[in-house]
Structure formats: structure tokens, C-alpha cells
Scaffold this motif. Sequence first.
Motif, PDB file in Angstrom:
ATOM      1  N   GLY A  15       0.796  -1.219   0.132  1.00  0.00           N
ATOM      2  CA  GLY A  15      -0.014   0.148  -0.204  1.00  0.00           C
ATOM      3  C   GLY A  15       0.845   1.405  -0.142  1.00  0.00           C
ATOM      4  N   SER A  16       0.135   2.347   0.117  1.00  0.00           N
ATOM      5  CA  SER A  16       0.893   3.769   0.180  1.00  0.00           C
ATOM      6  C   SER A  16       0.382   4.480   1.243  1.00  0.00           C
ATOM      7  CB  SER A  16       0.358   4.534  -1.133  1.00  0.00           C
ATOM      8  OG  SER A  16       0.781   3.680  -2.246  1.00  0.00           O
ATOM      9  N   LEU A  17       1.373   5.501   1.681  1.00  0.00           N
ATOM     10  CA  LEU A  17       1.134   6.647   2.728  1.00  0.00           C
ATOM     11  C   LEU A  17       1.929   7.753   2.279  1.00  0.00           C
ATOM     12  CD1 LEU A  17       1.557   4.439   6.027  1.00  0.00           C
ATOM     13  CD2 LEU A  17      -0.637   5.543   5.362  1.00  0.00           C
ATOM     14  N   ARG A  18       1.446   8.675   2.798  1.00  0.00           N
ATOM     15  CA  ARG A  18       2.274  10.185   2.630  1.00  0.00           C
ATOM     16  C   ARG A  18       2.425  10.997   3.930  1.00  0.00           C
ATOM     17  NH1 ARG A  18      -0.074  15.551   1.181  1.00  0.00           N
ATOM     18  NH2 ARG A  18       1.241  16.331  -0.419  1.00  0.00           N
ATOM     19  N   LEU A  19       3.590  11.277   4.049  1.00  0.00           N
ATOM     20  CA  LEU A  19       4.020  11.850   5.076  1.00  0.00           C
ATOM     21  C   LEU A  19       4.340  13.427   4.684  1.00  0.00           C
ATOM     22  CD1 LEU A  19       6.616   9.640   6.728  1.00  0.00           C
ATOM     23  CD2 LEU A  19       4.305   9.825   7.010  1.00  0.00           C
ATOM     24  N   SER A  20       3.868  14.388   5.544  1.00  0.00           N
ATOM     25  CA  SER A  20       4.232  16.035   5.487  1.00  0.00           C
ATOM     26  C   SER A  20       4.997  16.408   6.529  1.00  0.00           C
ATOM     27  CB  SER A  20       2.887  16.450   4.880  1.00  0.00           C
ATOM     28  OG  SER A  20       2.231  16.201   4.053  1.00  0.00           O
ATOM     29  N   CYS A  21       5.782  17.335   6.170  1.00  0.00           N
ATOM     30  CA  CYS A  21       6.462  18.241   7.277  1.00  0.00           C
ATOM     31  C   CYS A  21       6.543  19.722   6.981  1.00  0.00           C
ATOM     32  CB  CYS A  21       7.961  17.570   7.322  1.00  0.00           C
ATOM     33  SG  CYS A  21       8.841  18.551   8.694  1.00  0.00           S
ATOM     34  N   ALA A  22       6.039  20.483   7.946  1.00  0.00           N
ATOM     35  CA  ALA A  22       6.066  22.000   7.583  1.00  0.00           C
ATOM     36  C   ALA A  22       7.047  22.608   8.607  1.00  0.00           C
ATOM     37  CB  ALA A  22       4.512  22.513   8.034  1.00  0.00           C
ATOM     38  N   ALA A  23       7.758  23.548   8.002  1.00  0.00           N
ATOM     39  CA  ALA A  23       8.683  24.146   8.636  1.00  0.00           C
ATOM     40  C   ALA A  23       8.191  25.475   8.930  1.00  0.00           C
ATOM     41  CB  ALA A  23      10.048  24.098   7.807  1.00  0.00           C
ATOM     42  N   SER A  24       8.624  26.030  10.098  1.00  0.00           N
ATOM     43  CA  SER A  24       8.217  27.335  10.359  1.00  0.00           C
ATOM     44  C   SER A  24       9.577  28.104  11.316  1.00  0.00           C
ATOM     45  CB  SER A  24       7.086  27.328  11.377  1.00  0.00           C
ATOM     46  OG  SER A  24       7.077  26.718  12.581  1.00  0.00           O
ATOM     47  N   GLY A  25       9.279  29.211  11.287  1.00  0.00           N
ATOM     48  CA  GLY A  25      10.348  30.206  11.982  1.00  0.00           C
ATOM     49  C   GLY A  25      11.270  30.783  10.906  1.00  0.00           C
ATOM     50  N   ARG A  26      12.620  30.946  11.288  1.00  0.00           N
ATOM     51  CA  ARG A  26      13.326  31.513  10.460  1.00  0.00           C
ATOM     52  C   ARG A  26      14.297  30.501   9.549  1.00  0.00           C
ATOM     53  NH1 ARG A  26      16.643  35.996  14.170  1.00  0.00           N
ATOM     54  NH2 ARG A  26      14.718  37.202  14.814  1.00  0.00           N
ATOM     55  N   THR A  27      13.620  30.068   8.744  1.00  0.00           N
ATOM     56  CA  THR A  27      14.105  29.193   8.022  1.00  0.00           C
ATOM     57  C   THR A  27      15.086  29.685   6.786  1.00  0.00           C
ATOM     58  OG1 THR A  27      12.251  29.326   6.218  1.00  0.00           O
ATOM     59  CG2 THR A  27      11.959  27.612   7.860  1.00  0.00           C
ATOM     60  N   GLY A  28      14.947  30.789   6.566  1.00  0.00           N
ATOM     61  CA  GLY A  28      15.715  31.457   5.370  1.00  0.00           C
ATOM     62  C   GLY A  28      14.999  31.067   4.021  1.00  0.00           C
ATOM     63  N   SER A  29      15.843  31.165   2.971  1.00  0.00           N
ATOM     64  CA  SER A  29      15.401  30.904   1.448  1.00  0.00           C
ATOM     65  C   SER A  29      16.037  29.782   1.084  1.00  0.00           C
ATOM     66  CB  SER A  29      15.382  31.868   0.652  1.00  0.00           C
ATOM     67  OG  SER A  29      16.829  32.285   0.536  1.00  0.00           O
ATOM     68  N   SER A  30      17.184  29.228   1.761  1.00  0.00           N
ATOM     69  CA  SER A  30      17.875  28.040   0.904  1.00  0.00           C
ATOM     70  C   SER A  30      18.243  26.976   2.270  1.00  0.00           C
ATOM     71  CB  SER A  30      19.122  28.503   0.460  1.00  0.00           C
ATOM     72  OG  SER A  30      20.129  27.620   0.026  1.00  0.00           O
ATOM     73  N   TYR A  31      17.610  26.008   2.112  1.00  0.00           N
ATOM     74  CA  TYR A  31      17.883  24.863   3.106  1.00  0.00           C
ATOM     75  C   TYR A  31      17.516  23.467   2.384  1.00  0.00           C
ATOM     76  CZ  TYR A  31      12.819  25.380   3.621  1.00  0.00           C
ATOM     77  OH  TYR A  31      11.309  25.534   3.601  1.00  0.00           O
ATOM     78  N   ASN A  32      17.921  22.359   2.993  1.00  0.00           N
ATOM     79  CA  ASN A  32      17.753  21.140   2.577  1.00  0.00           C
ATOM     80  C   ASN A  32      16.720  20.531   3.701  1.00  0.00           C
ATOM     81  OD1 ASN A  32      19.379  21.501   0.527  1.00  0.00           O
ATOM     82  ND2 ASN A  32      21.149  20.090   1.428  1.00  0.00           N
ATOM     83  N   MET A  33      16.150  19.515   3.184  1.00  0.00           N
ATOM     84  CA  MET A  33      15.061  18.771   4.176  1.00  0.00           C
ATOM     85  C   MET A  33      15.144  17.463   3.967  1.00  0.00           C
ATOM     86  SD  MET A  33      12.974  20.763   5.973  1.00  0.00           S
ATOM     87  CE  MET A  33      11.225  20.083   6.232  1.00  0.00           C
TER      88      MET A  33
END
Length: 123
Positions: A15-33
Motif C-alpha cells: 500500500g501507500s502512505l504520505r508524510l508531510s512536514c511543515a517548517a516554520s520560523g527563521r528558515t531562510g530561503s535556502s535549506y535542505n530537508m
Amino acid sequence: VQLQASGGGSAQAGGSLRLSCAASGRTGSSYNMGWFRQAPGKEREFVAAISSNGGTSYSDSVKGRFAIARDNAKNTVNLQMSALKLEDTAIYYCAFDRQGRVISRDSGQYRYWGQGTQVTVSS
């Protein structure tokens, strides 16, 4: 930076599942997740990651089955998991790396972590 993971749950093998992750705060514009996982009795392991310009990296165990994507406007990253296997059962963690160029598979590179979300695959 704060990370809020959601999704996960239970699914049957294949089967399938989907995960999500929301970043908040001072993330800046360039970052890896990235996404890591930890199964009972095992060490935390790399699953997948995405750079600020959309480059991706996957562990061999999930390559071809999982897909990572990001929405920069919403500061979110998603992990679409398909063809799930019993061995995918683990707690999944999203992680934030402030440098947005070279993707690292080393958990030590990631400074901020989400709370973890359980994924359980049954036969």
C-alpha cells in the motif's frame, strides 16, 4: 526553526502512505530537508532528502518506491511512500539542514528535527 510532521499511520504491505512536514520560523530561503526513520531496536537511518533547488537523494532501500517533494512557498516537504514493505515500519522524522546545497545522509548535519510520526506496515 520548528518542524511539524503529519501523516503516517497504518497500511498493508504493497500500500501507500504520505508524510508531510511543515517548517516554520527563521528558515531562510535556502535549506535542505530530509526524512529519517528508526525502527525498534535499530539506529536511526537516512531515508530521503531534497535540496533547496529540488535535487533529491534516496537510500537504496526506498529508491523507486518513495518520492520526496517540496513546496517552497509553503515551506513543506512531502514523502510519498508506495509499495510499502514490512521493513518500512518505523518512526519517521523530518529534519532541517540550514545549508541548501549538498545533500547529506548524516543525521548530524541536520540541526532541527520534527517530533516523529509512526508508520506501521502489516501483512
